[in-house]
Design a protein around this motif. Structure first.
Motif, mmCIF file in Angstrom:
data_model
loop_
_atom_site.group_PDB
_atom_site.id
_atom_site.type_symbol
_atom_site.label_atom_id
_atom_site.label_comp_id
_atom_site.label_asym_id
_atom_site.label_seq_id
_atom_site.Cartn_x
_atom_site.Cartn_y
_atom_site.Cartn_z
ATOM 1 N N GLU A 367 35.252 46.187 35.685
ATOM 2 C CA GLU A 367 33.902 45.741 35.753
ATOM 3 C C GLU A 367 33.023 47.096 35.950
ATOM 4 O O GLU A 367 33.245 47.897 36.273
ATOM 5 C CB GLU A 367 33.781 44.992 37.047
ATOM 6 N N ASP A 371 28.699 45.659 31.703
ATOM 7 C CA ASP A 371 29.035 44.331 31.797
ATOM 8 C C ASP A 371 28.025 43.522 32.615
ATOM 9 O O ASP A 371 27.441 42.455 32.425
ATOM 10 C CB ASP A 371 30.445 44.196 32.711
ATOM 11 N N ASN A 573 30.011 41.930 41.116
ATOM 12 C CA ASN A 573 30.405 42.120 42.352
ATOM 13 C C ASN A 573 30.456 43.417 42.765
ATOM 14 O O ASN A 573 30.031 43.338 44.072
ATOM 15 C CB ASN A 573 32.101 41.653 42.051
ATOM 16 N N ILE A 604 40.496 44.519 41.594
ATOM 17 C CA ILE A 604 39.895 44.436 40.326
ATOM 18 C C ILE A 604 40.834 45.205 39.219
ATOM 19 O O ILE A 604 41.185 44.859 38.099
ATOM 20 C CB ILE A 604 38.460 45.254 40.052
ATOM 21 N N ARG A 609 42.924 40.244 40.920
ATOM 22 C CA ARG A 609 41.750 39.571 40.578
ATOM 23 C C ARG A 609 41.295 38.498 41.176
ATOM 24 O O ARG A 609 40.551 37.511 40.722
ATOM 25 C CB ARG A 609 41.489 39.614 39.230
ATOM 26 N N THR A 611 38.912 38.420 43.072
ATOM 27 C CA THR A 611 37.468 38.592 42.973
ATOM 28 C C THR A 611 36.659 37.644 42.051
ATOM 29 O O THR A 611 35.614 37.131 42.139
ATOM 30 C CB THR A 611 37.097 39.978 42.614
ATOM 31 N N TYR A 612 37.402 37.285 40.964
ATOM 32 C CA TYR A 612 36.535 36.673 39.793
ATOM 33 C C TYR A 612 36.924 34.985 39.993
ATOM 34 O O TYR A 612 36.437 34.533 38.832
ATOM 35 C CB TYR A 612 37.072 37.183 38.394
ATOM 36 N N GLU A 613 37.731 34.637 41.072
ATOM 37 C CA GLU A 613 37.576 33.219 41.140
ATOM 38 C C GLU A 613 36.225 32.646 41.683
ATOM 39 O O GLU A 613 35.987 31.523 41.659
ATOM 40 C CB GLU A 613 38.839 32.843 42.101
ATOM 41 N N THR A 616 31.944 35.946 37.928
ATOM 42 C CA THR A 616 32.376 35.893 36.488
ATOM 43 C C THR A 616 33.284 37.086 35.925
ATOM 44 O O THR A 616 33.113 37.997 36.415
ATOM 45 C CB THR A 616 31.016 36.161 35.676
ATOM 46 N N GLU A 617 34.187 36.568 35.465
ATOM 47 C CA GLU A 617 35.172 37.488 35.038
ATOM 48 C C GLU A 617 34.913 38.381 33.705
ATOM 49 O O GLU A 617 34.127 37.676 32.793
ATOM 50 C CB GLU A 617 36.617 36.972 34.664
ATOM 51 N N TYR A 618 34.780 39.538 33.899
ATOM 52 C CA TYR A 618 34.589 40.376 32.551
ATOM 53 C C TYR A 618 35.644 40.864 31.744
ATOM 54 O O TYR A 618 36.710 40.593 32.267
ATOM 55 C CB TYR A 618 33.801 41.594 33.179
ATOM 56 N N GLY A 619 35.598 41.224 30.723
ATOM 57 C CA GLY A 619 36.471 41.813 29.901
ATOM 58 C C GLY A 619 36.155 42.978 29.001
ATOM 59 O O GLY A 619 35.013 43.272 28.716
#
Length: 730
Positions: A367, A371, A573, A604, A609, A611-613, A616-619
């Protein structure tokens, strides 16, 4: 290819024969034979034969002393390490003593003893050479940088001559060891092999508890806040070993899904209470500039200059938010300051000397503020006047979610510093404007400069420099280095002024954040800098929409988040975490603050991960190299070459004929040329912007070569023959 390898093999055979002969001749000489028959030599051999285990003690201590002597470039300082850091010196010696124990498992003790000793000597030589060019000592992560080093030939880091010397020395060493292996005497071991094996295993096993004991007693440490100082205090061998074994991040105590959710929930609660962005939905452009090796020399009492070398930056300091920036490196390691500024994460949690862009970011995305701002509708760009693959940046910026990356391969660079080893930074102005003009959205641009980069010459380069310098209390060589450096940042100051004027002329709200990535490689000490801390640089800002001036010191991983907070941008986050800590009054840098940041960072980059639950999950992004199309408009044959006309050509443009690269001559940003013999009518050509390791960053349109006035060599020969025959008939 088979012929190529055959030539290499023949070369090594020739080299082996020609190196072997003088050594054999030397070994058979009267002087050597006389020494071998002397009483002193026989006594020495007897001691090694009878007391070899105990003889390893002085040998180990000597090897460590030699390594420290080479690393510190001073016999006196090496002796100071022995006297003032006796515990670490003895532990480093013990590590070599343990390594030497391997010789007892073989009959060729002498060969193994020389082989193991030379490994440590070679490590010392490598560190010695590296520290001639930078402040940071040699660490394990540097092995990941070999490909980058090879791309920097003819720079102050590396030259073809140095490569040849290193390769030749290595080949000679290998040949000598082969001769020794073949002709050296074997030792008949008196003890059973199993007893010797138990001894060796016991010694190696003892390293772990002894290391823990020394760390717990405070004699050693597992983390170096200052990598260079850590090597000086605890020894080069220990420092290097730590960089090998302590890589990545260890799982934090108490790491769990519930713990991560508690941290992220606190962030979310804070974000929901913040002020809503302005009703007109206007979003200012955000530009972050890394100023390579920038140092405000007015903070050094020993520096006297004929005039202020950075008047415009001092103007910014007086009128816009500024402060000191705490960075993770000194003298080198730009990409670690870069990593912290772009992600909000801390390099303190990685192993000593680790470059995450060369390690973990090869495997996973992370992240970043790219992002965060992409989520808010920003286009995100990077502009840099150095190689796209250096520090694995093309990959790293993709893992950070950037949209485009304009590296030197996409820039028509023609102007360089007086030494000719680094481009000047003015090329970055048009590169940035092109990136911002390529999209209709608000832009987040990260710009990396290089003009202030070291190393700095210890002789006079400019006869009449703009800034005259007197480095009080320094040698003449050091004074020349300071004068060269200060005139480079004088040019950088002018670049910053032009850069900001160009941004202002676009007529859009824009915030610019500039920071020094580390202090220059000048042998500065804590006593010589105003802050008393070599890990503090400065940051400066500019804006054209009336942002309030608030001065405060920040860590590099807090810098962007602080200004996003002032712009009411709170998503992400890590961004939200830093802003939450500030709102709750947590003192930045405290154990509570850093422990939670460590939890999020581990989750992360290495964890599950969680955190992303709740976010927003980044990629990673499909990053595009450059923003302008490389085009071929026309091509004509004359003077034995094909001249190709188009646009956006650079010194790193290569012509491909039917998808095969051919030797290319850069004429200008609009003209390239290749040998006429490399192409014929009807062939398809294209221009590619090529980085190190032949990485193709961008391609032009395809163009079919056709010139009605061009006559191929065969046709020309036939024509001449025909004309000759006709003349004969007449």
């Amino acid at each position: 290819m088979k012929r190529f390898f055959s030539k290499i093999k023949s070369g090594f055979v020739w080299l082996g024969k020609n190196i072997k002969k003088p050594f054999i001749k030397l070994a058979n000489s009267k002087a050597v034979q006389s020494y071998l028959g002397s009483k002193f030599h026989k006594t020495w051999l007897m001691l090694w034969d009878k007391y070899s285990f105990w003889m390893h003690i002085p040998l180990s201590m000597l090897l460590i002393f030699v390594m420290e002597w080479m690393s510190r470039h001073s016999f006196t300082e090496a002796w100071g390490f022995v006297v003032n850091h006796t515990g670490p010196y003895l532990f480093n010696s013990y590590c070599i003593f343990v390594a030497l124990s391997i010789v007892f498992l073989s009959k060729r003790r002498g060969w193994w003893r020389v082989f193991i000793s030379m490994i440590f000597i070679i490590l010392g030589i490598i560190n010695c050479v590296i520290l001639l060019n930078r402040v940071s000592p040699f660490g394990y992560t540097d092995l990941y940088m070999i490909s980058d080093l090879l791309t920097m030939q003819d720079s102050n880091y590396f030259s073809p001559q140095e490569a040849m010397i290193a390769i030749t020395a290595l080949v000679i060493y290998i040949i000598i060891m082969i001769i020794y292996l073949k002709n050296g005497k074997k030792k008949q071991n008196g003890k059973p092999f199993w007893q010797r094996l138990i001894l060796v295993v016991a010694l190696w096993v003892s390293l772990y508890p002894s290391t823990l004991l020394l760390r717990n007693s405070g004699i050693m440490t597992s983390y170096f806040g200052n990598l260079a100082q850590g090597y000086l205090d605890y020894g080069y061998l220990y420092g290097f070993s730590t960089s090998v074994l302590d890589r990545g991040m260890n799982r934090p105590f108490g790491y769990s899904k519930s713990k991560i959710e508690s941290i992220v929930d606190e962030d979310s609660a804070y974000v929901s209470t913040l002020e809503i962005p302005s009703e007109d939905d206007s979003q200012p452009n955000i530009v972050v500039i890394l100023l390579e090796s920038f140092y405000d020399v007015s903070e050094a009492d020993f520096i006297e200059t004929s005039e202020d070398p950075i008047p415009y930056i001092h103007y910014l300091e007086q009128n816009y938010s500024t402060g000191h920036c705490i960075v993770p490196v000194v003298g080198a390691g730009t990409c670690n300051s870069e990593f912290e500024v772009l992600t909000g994460l801390s390099c303190n949690f990685f192993g000593p000397g680790e470059y995450p862009q060369k390690t973990i970011l090869k495997e996973t995305d992370v992240e970043s503020y790219a992002d965060v701002l992409s989520e808010d509708g920003y286009s995100t760009h990077v502009v840099h006047n150095n190689g796209g693959n250096f520090y694995s940046r093309a990959n790293a910026f993709s893992m950070m979610g950037f949209d485009t990356f304009t590296s030197k391969e996409l820039l028509d660079i023609t102007d360089y510093t007086p030494l000719g080893n680094w481009p000047t930074d003015d090329i970055l102005i048009d590169g940035t404007l092109d990136a911002m003009n390529s999209t209709p959205e608000s832009d987040f641009v990260y710009t990396i400069t290089v003009e202030g980069h070291g190393a700095y010459p210890t002789y006079q380069v400019e006869e009449d420099p703009a800034i005259k310098v007197n480095a009080v209390g320094k040698t003449e060589e050091e004074n020349w280095a300071w004068e060269y450096y200060i005139n480079r940042i004088y040019n950088v100051d002018d670049f910053v002024k032009q850069y900001i004027e160009a941004l202002d002329a676009r007529g859009e709200d824009t915030l610019v954040i500039m920071f020094g990535d580390h202090l220059p490689t000048m042998g500065l000490t804590n006593d010589e800098v105003a802050t008393g801390d070599l890990y503090q640089t400065k940051y400066f800002t500019w804006n054209n929409f009336g942002m309030e001036k608030i001065d405060e010191d920040l860590a590099s991983y807090q810098l962007v988040s602080e200004f996003l907070n002032r712009l009411n941008i709170h998503n992400g986050n890590i961004n939200a975490y830093h802003q939450t800590a500030m709102a709750e009054g947590k003192e930045r840098g405290t154990s509570e603050y850093m422990n939670d940041l460590r939890m999020l960072q581990y989750d992360i980059m290495y964890g599950d991960r969680y955190t992303y639950e709740v976010g927003t999950e980044y990629g990673p992004s499909d990053i595009i190299m450059g923003v302008n199309d490389v085009t071929i408009d026309s091509a004509y044959f004359f003077n034995g070459r094909l001249h190709i006309y188009g646009d956006e050509f650079t010194k790193w443009s290569k012509v491909y004929v039917n998808d095969e690269q051919v030797s290319t001559k850069y004429e200008s940003g609009q003209v390239l040329s290749i040998k006429a013999s490399d192409v014929k009518n009807g062939d398809v050509i294209k221009v590619c912007q090529v980085g190190s390791s032949n990485t193709i960053f961008r391609e032009s349109n395809e163009y079919t070569v056709f010139d009605p006035n061009y006559v191929e060599e065969e046709e020309e020969a036939e024509l001449e023959e025909s004309e000759t025959s006709e003349d004969a008939d007449e």
